[in-house]
Design a protein around this motif. Structure first.
Motif, PDB file in Angstrom:
ATOM      1  N   ALA A 220      -5.032  -4.435   3.763  1.00 31.41           N
ATOM      2  CA  ALA A 220      -3.582  -4.621   3.923  1.00 31.41           C
ATOM      3  C   ALA A 220      -2.847  -3.297   3.701  1.00 31.41           C
ATOM      4  CB  ALA A 220      -3.077  -5.675   2.947  1.00 31.41           C
ATOM      5  N   MET A 221      -3.306  -2.516   2.703  1.00 31.44           N
ATOM      6  CA  MET A 221      -2.698  -1.203   2.434  1.00 31.44           C
ATOM      7  C   MET A 221      -2.909  -0.246   3.604  1.00 31.44           C
ATOM      8  SD  MET A 221      -3.780  -0.534  -1.539  1.00 31.44           S
ATOM      9  CE  MET A 221      -3.077   1.125  -1.603  1.00 31.44           C
TER      10      MET A 221
ATOM     11  N   ASP B 221       3.708   6.449  -0.884  1.00 34.49           N
ATOM     12  CA  ASP B 221       3.132   6.478  -2.227  1.00 34.49           C
ATOM     13  C   ASP B 221       2.114   5.348  -2.365  1.00 34.49           C
ATOM     14  OD1 ASP B 221       3.378   7.445  -5.162  1.00 34.49           O
ATOM     15  OD2 ASP B 221       3.566   5.273  -5.283  1.00 34.49           O
ATOM     16  N   LEU B 222       0.889   5.698  -2.767  1.00 32.54           N
ATOM     17  CA  LEU B 222      -0.189   4.707  -2.825  1.00 32.54           C
ATOM     18  C   LEU B 222       0.116   3.553  -3.773  1.00 32.54           C
ATOM     19  CD1 LEU B 222      -3.764   6.298  -2.746  1.00 32.54           C
ATOM     20  CD2 LEU B 222      -2.605   4.965  -1.016  1.00 32.54           C
ATOM     21  N   GLU B 223       0.711   3.864  -4.926  1.00 37.90           N
ATOM     22  CA  GLU B 223       1.014   2.800  -5.896  1.00 37.90           C
ATOM     23  C   GLU B 223       2.017   1.803  -5.337  1.00 37.90           C
ATOM     24  OE1 GLU B 223       0.868   3.206 -10.392  1.00 37.90           O
ATOM     25  OE2 GLU B 223       1.736   5.098  -9.763  1.00 37.90           O
ATOM     26  N   THR B 224       3.048   2.314  -4.652  1.00 41.40           N
ATOM     27  CA  THR B 224       4.063   1.435  -4.055  1.00 41.40           C
ATOM     28  C   THR B 224       3.433   0.556  -2.987  1.00 41.40           C
ATOM     29  OG1 THR B 224       5.676   3.197  -4.412  1.00 41.40           O
ATOM     30  CG2 THR B 224       6.336   1.417  -2.949  1.00 41.40           C
ATOM     31  N   VAL B 225       2.592   1.169  -2.156  1.00 39.16           N
ATOM     32  CA  VAL B 225       1.917   0.425  -1.079  1.00 39.16           C
ATOM     33  C   VAL B 225       0.994  -0.642  -1.674  1.00 39.16           C
ATOM     34  CG1 VAL B 225       0.307   0.603   0.866  1.00 39.16           C
ATOM     35  CG2 VAL B 225       2.034   2.358   0.530  1.00 39.16           C
ATOM     36  N   GLU B 226       0.276  -0.276  -2.741  1.00 43.05           N
ATOM     37  CA  GLU B 226      -0.659  -1.220  -3.372  1.00 43.05           C
ATOM     38  C   GLU B 226       0.086  -2.439  -3.920  1.00 43.05           C
ATOM     39  OE1 GLU B 226      -3.157  -3.032  -6.529  1.00 43.05           O
ATOM     40  OE2 GLU B 226      -1.277  -1.984  -6.838  1.00 43.05           O
TER      41      GLU B 226
ATOM     42  N   GLU C 134       1.168  -8.130  -3.226  1.00 45.71           N
ATOM     43  CA  GLU C 134       2.105  -9.266  -3.096  1.00 45.71           C
ATOM     44  C   GLU C 134       1.904  -9.979  -1.767  1.00 45.71           C
ATOM     45  OE1 GLU C 134       5.982  -7.594  -3.661  1.00 45.71           O
ATOM     46  OE2 GLU C 134       5.677  -7.240  -5.820  1.00 45.71           O
ATOM     47  N   ASP C 135       1.720  -9.200  -0.692  1.00 49.34           N
ATOM     48  CA  ASP C 135       1.509  -9.795   0.638  1.00 49.34           C
ATOM     49  C   ASP C 135       0.228 -10.616   0.679  1.00 49.34           C
ATOM     50  OD1 ASP C 135       3.791  -8.546   1.423  1.00 49.34           O
ATOM     51  OD2 ASP C 135       2.822  -6.980   2.612  1.00 49.34           O
ATOM     52  N   VAL C 136      -0.842 -10.051   0.088  1.00 49.32           N
ATOM     53  CA  VAL C 136      -2.137 -10.745   0.092  1.00 49.32           C
ATOM     54  C   VAL C 136      -2.032 -12.048  -0.701  1.00 49.32           C
ATOM     55  CG1 VAL C 136      -4.497 -10.638  -0.829  1.00 49.32           C
ATOM     56  CG2 VAL C 136      -3.607  -8.751   0.532  1.00 49.32           C
ATOM     57  N   ILE C 137      -1.345 -11.993  -1.864  1.00 53.85           N
ATOM     58  CA  ILE C 137      -1.184 -13.205  -2.683  1.00 53.85           C
ATOM     59  C   ILE C 137      -0.398 -14.263  -1.902  1.00 53.85           C
ATOM     60  CG2 ILE C 137      -0.036 -14.134  -4.741  1.00 53.85           C
ATOM     61  CD1 ILE C 137      -0.825 -11.482  -6.161  1.00 53.85           C
TER      62      ILE C 137
END
Length: 526
Positions: free
Chosen positions: A360-361, A373-378, A383-386
């Motif tokens: 998803a990332m 930013d990797l942390e923001t994307v993660e 949230e999207d995956v959940i």
């Protein structure tokens, strides 16, 4: 030297493992988080106990680095066991040793098997190889600490097959969040690079094939690098020395100040020093700089050696994660690698907890067209995956509910046909206790029985036998029982198939309502 909190915690956890009798334990710290400092302090603790310690590594740079950090952080000196240098006769209690030297039988047997009380393995993801195992088996009674930034190994053999515990792990996202490593921004370059013809070897892509596959794209890659990162200090990882040299020439031709280093470079130290001081702004190498080299000012990594091995990918990216004055982030350039299977490591794999979030990332980063930013994307991807999982679960539960409405619970069926032998059944033999087979599950569902409520093959066999017997005798089916008993009729399991069918037809003809002249509680079939 005052340790950071996580360094002190890891030091204490390692000692605690040994104190409780765990002989072989592992420490995982991301590149740039001071693993050499931590194991130097661990060595200091062991020397204070009167022990002799061996630091084992596979490259000279790592041995030199260990000796230097040990001296600076603890004041301890050490002897060297490498090529013509030997520690025999030395009064130092610490030895830094090359595994290539010590693996030789003649060299090993100069030491008593109990000579070392503790062994530290730097870059421990290499330790499953035969050379390391030979040395470790010889000093089999020593406590062992493996130190690595990357706990998985290229050949997929689990480090858990050697180490007995993980004493401490400090993750990359935590190190970034707590301000000890640089934030990482990832950007996908919209160049489609076809790797579908590249062969595989030892669980990863063949370097020789990769070099050939990359060649047609080198000019385009250089152009994209100039577009998005010409003001950055870049390290480029390539699969072959000849590809590395060719790419260096292309970069210089378009305006970069690029240099190349490889294992045969006579002036390697000079080139690295010049790069460090700013004479060059791009450094190309063929996988030479994955371990044992630090240049904190690096703020852009270009991985042109695609890999399926997370440990290798992390090592490459780790060359740019250290903090440096004026450095705001590390830019990680990714490409649209085309492979037959989606197995490649991408920036997302550095911090994603699972493959679903990583995918998803990667999709988010690819579609953005800018550095994210990797942390923001993660966070967003998680949230999207959940949300997707919850939606899929709700759909599945609805489907199960709909399916259950069409099936009869085995207990309801047993009570209805008054089959005490089925309701009180307990499996006796091994085969009876095993789960129902796939064929049994499918047949039960087809015949109208809810299969999830049957947990053993013996019960499934008896139920299927009874259902077959009832069919032969012309008695009601589970579906007829469910339909009629849900409308208040009782003991439908004792009726005939035809009697139940006629009643269901009457109900259907009455708009699926029970006719007024029928009392379900008193009706006993025809």
């Amino acid at each position: 030297m005052e340790l950071r909190q996580y360094q002190q915690d890891s030091r204490q956890s390692i000692q605690a493992e040994w104190e409780k009798g765990v002989q072989r334990t592992l420490l995982v710290l991301p590149t740039g988080c001071g693993k050499t400092i931590v194991f130097s302090k661990v060595i200091e603790d062991r020397v204070r106990l009167g022990e002799r310690v061996l630091v084992l590594a596979h490259r000279g740079e790592l041995l030199d680095q260990a000796a230097d950090k040990l001296s600076k952080s603890t004041g301890l000196g050490c002897a060297t066991e490498k090529a013509e240098q030997t520690s025999i006769g030395s009064w130092f209690r610490v030895v830094v040793g090359s595994v290539q030297t010590l693996m030789r039988d003649k060299r090993l047997r100069q030491f008593a098997a109990d000579h070392f009380d503790t062994i530290i393995i730097d870059e421990a993801h290499h330790c499953l190889s035969d050379s390391y195992q030979r040395v470790l088996a010889y000093f089999e009674k020593a406590n062992v600490l493996g130190v690595t930034a990357t706990p998985d190994r290229g050949d997929m053999r689990n480090l858990g097959s050697y180490f007995e515990s993980l004493a401490y792990e400090y993750t990359l996202p935590k190190a970034i969040k707590e301000g000890f490593l640089s934030p990482i921004k990832a950007m996908t370059i919209p160049l489609k690079l076809d790797l579908s013809t590249v062969g595989q070897q030892a669980g990863d892509f063949k370097s020789s094939d990769l070099g050939t596959a990359l060649d047609p794209y080198l000019d385009s890659i250089a152009g994209e690098m100039w577009r998005v990162a010409n003001d950055r200090k870049i390290v480029v990882f390539l699969p072959l020395v000849k590809t590395s040299k060719k790419f260096t020439s292309i970069l210089n031709a378009i305006g970069f100040r690029a240099a190349e280093v490889n294992g045969d470079s006579q002036d390697r130290a000079e080139i690295l020093a010049d790069y460090d001081s700013g004479k060059y702004n791009v450094l190309c190498n063929s996988m030479l700089l994955t371990e044992g080299w630090d240049c904190p000012s690096v703020d852009c990594i270009v991985v042109l050696r695609p890999t399926k091995v997370r440990s290798l990918y992390s090592q490459m990216v780790g060359r740019g994660t250290r903090l440096f004055p004026g450095k705001t982030d590390l830019l990680l350039l990714d490409f649209l690698w085309h492979t037959e299977r989606h197995e490649l490591c991408h920036p997302a794999h550095l911090i994603a907890e699972n493959e679903e979030v990583a995918q998803a990332m990667t999709k988010q980063i690819e579609e953005a067209g800018i550095a994210l930013d990797l942390e923001t994307v993660e966070k967003q991807a998680t949230e999207d995956v959940i949300a997707q999982r919850e939606e899929a679960l709700a759909k599945m539960l609805h489907e199960m509910k709909r399916r259950k409405a069409k099936l009869v619970d085995p207990l309801q069926f047993e009570m209805s046909i008054q089959a005490e032998d089925l309701s009180s059944y307990v499996p006796s033999f091994g085969w009876e206790m095993s789960p129902p087979s796939e064929a049994q599950v499918k047949t039960l569902e087809k015949l109208g029985i809810l299969p999830e409520a049957i947990d053993n093959a013996g019960k499934a066999t008896k139920l299927l036998e009874r259902l077959d017997k009832r069919r032969t005798e012309g008695l009601t089916t589970p579906k007829q029982i469910r339909f009629l008993e849900n409308r208040g009729f009782e003991h439908v399991g004792t009726w005939s198939f035809d009697s139940a069918k006629r009643l269901i037809d009457r109900i259907a003809g009455n708009g699926w309502h029970v006719p007024d002249d029928i009392n379900p509680k008193e009706y006993r079939g025809e």
